[in-house]
Write a protein that holds these residues in place. Structure first.
Motif: not given
Ligand SMILES: [Zn+2]
Ligand SMILES: [Zn+2]
Length: 72
Positions: A25, A28, A50, A53
């Motif tokens: 991602c 994150c 992802c 997020c």
């Molecule tokens: Zn993420």
């Protein structure tokens, strides 16, 4: 060339910390799977993120990543 030994050692211990940007991602750093949770590209910044997020719009039909959402 007294420092050669040290440099060589550093090269051998090259960190395996290389994370494939296509498999993590962009927000994150969560690992993305090949089938499940593959992530998707934010429409605004084109970063793959992802599902944790994403910030969906009120209708729940569209989303942008959390960072773009904050910058709105
Ligand atoms: Zn993420
Ligand atoms: Zn974004």
């Amino acid at each position: 060339m007294l420092r050669k030994k040290g440099a060589l050692k550093v090269n051998q211990n090259h960190p395996v910390w290389h994370v494939d940007p296509n498999r993590s991602c962009g927000r994150c750093r969560a690992e993305l799977g090949r089938i499940m949770n593959r992530g998707a590209f934010c429409k605004a910044c084109k970063v793959r993120v992802c599902k944790n997020c994403r910030e969906y719009n009120l209708k729940g039909t569209d989303w942008i990543c959390t960072v773009c959402h904050k910058n709105l």
